[in-house]
Design a protein around this motif. Structure first.
Motif, PDB file in Angstrom:
ATOM      1  N   THR A 284      36.059  33.278  41.548  1.00 24.78           N
ATOM      2  CA  THR A 284      35.253  34.249  40.795  1.00 24.78           C
ATOM      3  C   THR A 284      33.856  33.701  40.512  1.00 24.78           C
ATOM      4  OG1 THR A 284      36.149  33.427  38.684  1.00 24.78           O
ATOM      5  CG2 THR A 284      37.288  35.283  39.714  1.00 24.78           C
TER       6      THR A 284
ATOM      7  N   CYS B 276      35.654  49.728  50.219  1.00 24.71           N
ATOM      8  CA  CYS B 276      35.597  50.200  48.831  1.00 24.71           C
ATOM      9  C   CYS B 276      34.598  51.323  48.586  1.00 24.71           C
ATOM     10  CB  CYS B 276      35.242  49.042  47.893  1.00 24.71           C
ATOM     11  SG  CYS B 276      36.098  47.490  48.265  1.00 24.71           S
TER      12      CYS B 276
ATOM     13  N   TYR C  50      38.274  40.876  40.723  1.00 27.12           N
ATOM     14  CA  TYR C  50      39.193  40.195  41.636  1.00 27.12           C
ATOM     15  C   TYR C  50      40.621  40.709  41.437  1.00 27.12           C
ATOM     16  CZ  TYR C  50      41.194  36.349  44.374  1.00 27.12           C
ATOM     17  OH  TYR C  50      41.847  35.612  45.328  1.00 27.12           O
TER      18      TYR C  50
ATOM     19  N   MET D 112      41.298  44.162  42.964  1.00 27.29           N
ATOM     20  CA  MET D 112      41.547  44.086  44.409  1.00 27.29           C
ATOM     21  C   MET D 112      42.935  43.518  44.698  1.00 27.29           C
ATOM     22  SD  MET D 112      37.904  42.916  46.090  1.00 27.29           S
ATOM     23  CE  MET D 112      37.428  41.667  44.890  1.00 27.29           C
ATOM     24  N   GLN D 113      43.350  42.595  43.877  1.00 21.05           N
ATOM     25  CA  GLN D 113      44.610  41.885  44.085  1.00 21.05           C
ATOM     26  C   GLN D 113      45.841  42.718  43.750  1.00 21.05           C
ATOM     27  OE1 GLN D 113      45.067  38.528  41.413  1.00 21.05           O
ATOM     28  NE2 GLN D 113      45.795  37.225  43.063  1.00 21.05           N
TER      29      GLN D 113
ATOM     30  N   ASP E  85      45.835  38.966  50.175  1.00 14.74           N
ATOM     31  CA  ASP E  85      45.057  37.949  50.884  1.00 14.74           C
ATOM     32  C   ASP E  85      45.085  38.119  52.392  1.00 14.74           C
ATOM     33  OD1 ASP E  85      44.459  36.945  48.431  1.00 14.74           O
ATOM     34  OD2 ASP E  85      45.840  35.245  48.532  1.00 14.74           O
TER      35      ASP E  85
ATOM     36  N   ILE F 279      42.147  41.129  52.576  1.00 13.79           N
ATOM     37  CA  ILE F 279      40.856  40.553  52.197  1.00 13.79           C
ATOM     38  C   ILE F 279      41.134  39.164  51.622  1.00 13.79           C
ATOM     39  CG2 ILE F 279      38.828  40.773  50.721  1.00 13.79           C
ATOM     40  CD1 ILE F 279      39.187  43.759  50.724  1.00 13.79           C
TER      41      ILE F 279
ATOM     42  N   LYS G 262      36.972  38.221  48.764  1.00 18.22           N
ATOM     43  CA  LYS G 262      36.966  38.856  47.441  1.00 18.22           C
ATOM     44  C   LYS G 262      35.820  38.293  46.603  1.00 18.22           C
ATOM     45  CE  LYS G 262      41.931  39.956  46.959  1.00 18.22           C
ATOM     46  NZ  LYS G 262      42.512  39.439  48.204  1.00 18.22           N
TER      47      LYS G 262
END
Length: 262
Positions: free
Chosen positions: A137, A155, A186, A189-190, A201, A204, A209
């Motif tokens: 991050t 996105c 993050y 997205m995860q 993972d 992406i 990320k």
């Protein structure tokens, strides 16, 4: 040799091979699960899990069940991981203020320590995505140009190319990504909250990320050198603005001309 060949073709040979494959698969899964649990154990203490359990029963069990098994009012949280809890609770989406198409962002009900304890409890229920490490991050290590490519490809169709957000169907929407903490971007997205797909993972990578976060923070910190940003909503808002202002100018000019001739 003939006897060995006959044994190979024994009718039970296929069954034995299938059983061996199942045992091997189960063993590999058990090892992977143990590894994930070991990582969680290194991050959280038994005290964190215990305190998180108390907070969960007092604040979350009404919808998610006493053991987070889920109910008609809320999904099961077994296996969602600490990352999902940190995102939902950390952004104030949970506990929900009211039922609706999707959870609204609001001031958080829990502080950082309580959010961590809730995450620890849910993580103890089953392996799932963990809270990202700081290196993933840290925007100083990211590549904004590559992040733009990844964001535009995955996105932008919902969040707008500038991360300004946009409307979806049935009263749902993709929120603006401006002003959102790096960790929460993050985690979104995860874990794929609300209507968002999960970008694990394999889809992406953690580095990509981080690049996406870097791109969004670059946009956030940029000014609008061309004038008004108009919310960065694109050609529709820009066209509407030009049409409205242009129409007002034409009407004003016509009124001025008629008043002069009178």
């Amino acid at each position: 040799m003939k006897a060995l060949s006959q044994k190979r073709r024994h009718p039970l040979a296929l069954l034995a091979l299938l059983i061996s494959a199942l045992l091997l698969t189960g063993g590999l899964y058990a090892v992977a699960t143990t590894t994930n649990e070991a990582k969680a154990a290194e991050t959280y203490t038994a005290s964190d899990v215990d305190e998180g359990s108390k907070l969960f029963v007092a604040n979350c069990s009404t919808c998610h069940g006493m053991n987070a098994e889920g109910s008609d009012s809320g999904p099961s949280l077994v296996g969602v991981g600490a990352s999902a809890v940190d995102f939902q609770v950390g952004t104030g989406r949970m506990p929900m203020q009211m039922q609706g198409p999707q959870a609204q962002i609001k001031p958080g009900q829990f502080n950082e320590e309580q959010t961590r304890q809730l995450s620890a409890y849910v993580a103890s229920l089953g392996a799932g995505p963990a809270v990202p490490e700081e290196q993933y991050t840290d925007v100083t290590q990211g590549d904004s140009a590559n992040g733009a490519k990844v964001f535009l490809a995955n996105c932008a169709m919902c969040h707008n190319a500038a991360g300004a957000g946009g409307a979806l169907t049935r009263g749902k929407f993709a929120p603006s990504l401006m002003g959102v903490e790096e960790r929460h971007i993050y985690e979104a997205m995860q874990t794929g909250p609300q209507n968002m797909p999960v970008f694990n993972d394999a889809n992406i990578t953690p580095e990509e990320k981080r690049d996406v976060i870097t791109y969004l923070k670059t946009i956030e910190n940029n000014t609008d050198p061309g004038g008004f940003g108009l919310g960065s909503l694109g050609p529709v808002s820009e066209g509407l603005f030009i049409w409205t202002i242009g129409l007002l100018i034409i009407i004003g000019f016509a009124v001025w001309l008629t008043s002069r001739s009178a």
